[in-house]
Design an enzyme around this catalytic site. Structure first.
Site, PDB file in Angstrom:
ATOM      1  CE  LYS A  13      -2.126  -1.014   3.872  1.00 28.02           C
ATOM      2  NZ  LYS A  13      -1.365  -2.344   4.310  1.00 28.02           N
ATOM      3  NE  ARG A  87      -3.442  -1.703  10.475  1.00 30.82           N
ATOM      4  CZ  ARG A  87      -2.463  -0.887   9.698  1.00 30.82           C
ATOM      5  NH1 ARG A  87      -2.599   0.168   9.438  1.00 30.82           N
ATOM      6  NH2 ARG A  87      -1.323  -1.621   9.604  1.00 30.82           N
ATOM      7  NE  ARG A 125       8.193  -3.295   5.816  1.00 32.28           N
ATOM      8  CZ  ARG A 125       6.834  -2.815   6.124  1.00 32.28           C
ATOM      9  NH1 ARG A 125       6.160  -2.676   5.077  1.00 32.28           N
ATOM     10  NH2 ARG A 125       6.527  -3.352   7.364  1.00 32.28           N
ATOM     11  NE  ARG A 158       7.238  -1.024  10.059  1.00 32.76           N
ATOM     12  CZ  ARG A 158       6.012  -0.755   9.340  1.00 32.76           C
ATOM     13  NH1 ARG A 158       6.065  -0.132   8.351  1.00 32.76           N
ATOM     14  NH2 ARG A 158       4.855  -1.248  10.030  1.00 32.76           N
ATOM     15  NE  ARG A 169       2.890  -5.330  11.369  1.00 27.08           N
ATOM     16  CZ  ARG A 169       3.766  -5.126  10.673  1.00 27.08           C
ATOM     17  NH1 ARG A 169       5.405  -5.775  10.480  1.00 27.08           N
ATOM     18  NH2 ARG A 169       3.980  -4.418   9.440  1.00 27.08           N
TER      19      ARG A 169
END
Ligand code: AMP
Length: 215
Positions: A13, A87, A125, A158, A169
């Protein structure tokens, strides 16, 4: 007007929102980025959000409403891409109630990616601690390991991108965020795009929908 980009963590996104912003004149509003800024500054909001974010859990809706109001603003002429909000269904209702007069939601576009691929994307990532640019150890490595190509800052993982937090998550997404898709289906605002594969292919499809709904 607002276009909501929805999808699981790691669906792309943020990356697609950056591309749309650059090429089609949208402004990206990412509630995750906004919260990370507040955490860095250790504001009241940042203090409330810090531990929940690191654990991969959702920050309470009332905190998010404050973030949303500040980030979105009151300029009717702006075209806004919302990344990371709503969300859950309560947030989707709040968005409608709080923003509809100034910023009606024109579409909710779902970037659909399979769970296995999401895990691969999130665990590889790396983000720049200085400018926020995103890389992937395999799919999009920086020229020099650990160093940002854009600004020379150090790349970090992260705190919510480790395997345990990723699982939390994705479970939170399945439980709380997936029902939002139905909310927008019922409002006739829902669109879905396959989010895996080539970035430019995804962009082309996404931009096609955005151009039609924002006419
Ligand atoms: P993101 O960068 O969108 O993956 O968001 C990172 C984290 O920020 C999430 O895992 C949540 O802890 C928090 N967050 C971002 N947006 C929201 C939201 N709309 N509602 C609740 N928590 C959020």
């Amino acid at each position: 007007m607002i276009v909501v980009l929805t999808g699981a963590p790691g669906a792309g996104k943020g990356t697609q929102a950056d591309m749309l912003a650059k090429r089609l004149g949208f402004r990206k509003v990412s509630t995750g980025d906004a919260l990370r800024r507040q955490v860095k500054l250790q504001t009241e909001i940042g203090k409330k959000a810090d531990a929940l974010m690191s654990a991969g859990r959702l920050v309470p809706d009332d905190v998010l409403l404050q973030v949303l109001m500040t980030e979105v603003g009151q300029d009717k002429n702006e075209k806004i891409l919302l990344d990371g909000y709503p969300r859950n269904v309560n947030q989707a209702k709040t968005l409608k109630m709080a923003m509809d007069r100034v910023h009606p939601v024109k579409a909710a576009i779902h970037l659909d990616v399979q769970r296995e691929e999401l895990i691969g994307r999130l665990s590889g990532r790396r983000v720049c601690g200085k400018c926020g640019a995103t890389f992937h150890v395999k799919a999009n490595p920086p020229k020099n390991e650990g160093i940002c190509d854009v600004c020379g800052g150090g790349l970090i993982r992260r705190s919510d991108d480790d395997p345990e937090k990723i699982a939390v998550r994705l479970d939170v997404y399945d439980r709380d965020t997936k029902p939002v898709l139905d909310f927008y289906r019922q409002a006739d605002l829902y669109h879905v795009i396959t989010g895996s594969g080539d970035l430019e292919r995804v962009y082309k499809e996404l931009a096609g929908v955005v151009k039609v709904v924002c006419q």
